[in-house]
Write an enzyme that holds these catalytic residues in place. Structure first.
Site, PDB file in Angstrom:
ATOM      1  N   ARG A  36      29.017  11.635 -42.587  1.00 30.58           N
ATOM      2  CA  ARG A  36      29.607  11.757 -43.916  1.00 30.58           C
ATOM      3  C   ARG A  36      30.325  10.443 -44.221  1.00 30.58           C
ATOM      4  O   ARG A  36      30.724   9.712 -43.309  1.00 30.58           O
ATOM      5  CB  ARG A  36      30.607  12.907 -43.951  1.00 30.58           C
ATOM      6  N   LYS A  61      35.509  16.894 -39.975  1.00 24.57           N
ATOM      7  CA  LYS A  61      36.422  17.781 -40.668  1.00 24.57           C
ATOM      8  C   LYS A  61      37.295  18.534 -39.667  1.00 24.57           C
ATOM      9  O   LYS A  61      36.860  18.868 -38.574  1.00 24.57           O
ATOM     10  CB  LYS A  61      35.636  18.784 -41.518  1.00 24.57           C
ATOM     11  N   HIS A 133      25.084  11.048 -49.737  1.00 26.57           N
ATOM     12  CA  HIS A 133      24.605  12.374 -49.330  1.00 26.57           C
ATOM     13  C   HIS A 133      23.083  12.368 -49.172  1.00 26.57           C
ATOM     14  O   HIS A 133      22.542  13.000 -48.252  1.00 26.57           O
ATOM     15  CB  HIS A 133      25.015  13.423 -50.366  1.00 26.57           C
ATOM     16  N   ARG A 136      22.325  10.908 -45.850  1.00 24.29           N
ATOM     17  CA  ARG A 136      22.581  11.893 -44.790  1.00 24.29           C
ATOM     18  C   ARG A 136      21.445  12.921 -44.727  1.00 24.29           C
ATOM     19  O   ARG A 136      20.969  13.271 -43.650  1.00 24.29           O
ATOM     20  CB  ARG A 136      23.921  12.574 -45.079  1.00 24.29           C
ATOM     21  N   HIS A 159      27.685  20.075 -38.078  1.00 28.02           N
ATOM     22  CA  HIS A 159      27.764  21.407 -38.681  1.00 28.02           C
ATOM     23  C   HIS A 159      28.191  22.424 -37.627  1.00 28.02           C
ATOM     24  O   HIS A 159      27.760  22.344 -36.475  1.00 28.02           O
ATOM     25  CB  HIS A 159      26.409  21.824 -39.250  1.00 28.02           C
ATOM     26  N   TYR A 168      19.892  21.124 -45.661  1.00 26.24           N
ATOM     27  CA  TYR A 168      19.455  19.737 -45.591  1.00 26.24           C
ATOM     28  C   TYR A 168      17.984  19.609 -45.241  1.00 26.24           C
ATOM     29  O   TYR A 168      17.352  18.613 -45.568  1.00 26.24           O
ATOM     30  CB  TYR A 168      20.258  18.987 -44.518  1.00 26.24           C
TER      31      TYR A 168
END
Length: 206
Positions: A36, A61, A133, A136, A159, A168
């Site tokens: 990201r 994250k 994005h 990615r 993820h 994706y």
């Protein structure tokens, strides 16, 4: 994006200027890792390992970290960039001109510039909106097309669940065509295999 389009974008920044070298390193790391933007701009030189098994530590994250392996080509690109820019361990790997981490807007602008330049070499990029994005998503698709298991791709992208990764990795036309070729249409009669006399003789001799 196709692999030809990726190659054109990676070559677009060039290596004749400071920004060009920085952008080449940036795009190479993005494609290799599928990171990201927030993870990319958070990479410090200390997060890079360029030993026998090169890798980068990404800060995702919720303060979660993951380590992604680097291709030899990516490691080589990073070595050249670190030597050229004379960066130290606590500096960002992809800094702005002031030595500070790039912003999300900076990354998007530099990618847009690369797309504009690459379009001259790769006309099919014309009119395409390619965001970080998209970059990615391309990494995920190319991993899938290479036969990498979905759970591994989920770990690669950071993820928590492979279910997230499905967004994706929708199968592209090439993958669908290969799947179609692997099965027989319902109306097609199956032909019974009849071995040759030579094959039967060989089997009997075993």
């Amino acid at each position: 994006m196709s692999r030809d389009e990726v190659r054109a974008l990676l070559a677009a920044p060039g290596i004749t200027t400071w920004c060009g070298r920085r952008d080449t390193a940036m795009l190479t790391v993005l494609y290799n890792t599928g990171a990201r933007v927030s993870e990319l701009i958070g990479i410090r030189v200390a997060d890079i390992t360029l030993a026998a098994t090169a890798s980068v530590r990404l800060h995702g994250k919720g303060r979660k970290q993951r380590t992604v392996p680097l291709w030899k080509e990516t490691a080589k690109e990073i070595r050249q960039w670190l030597k050229y820019a004379d960066l130290h361990v606590e500096q960002p790997l992809i800094p702005n001109r002031s030595g500070l981490p790039m912003t999300r807007t900076n990354v998007a602008e530099r990618l847009n510039l690369a797309v504009s330049t690459a379009t001259k070499m790769c006309p099919q990029l014309a009119g395409r909106r390619i965001s970080p994005h998209t970059w990615r998503h391309t990494t995920a698709m190319h991993l899938l097309q290479a036969g990498v298991d979905l759970t591994v791709i989920a770990l690669w992208l950071g993820h928590e669940s492979p279910v997230t990764t499905h967004g994706y990795v929708e199968a592209d036309m090439g993958m669908k065509e290969r799947a179609l070729a692997a099965i027989t249409p319902p109306a097609t009669q199956h032909k019974r295999y009849r071995p040759t006399d030579a094959l039967l003789q060989f089997l009997e001799s075993l």
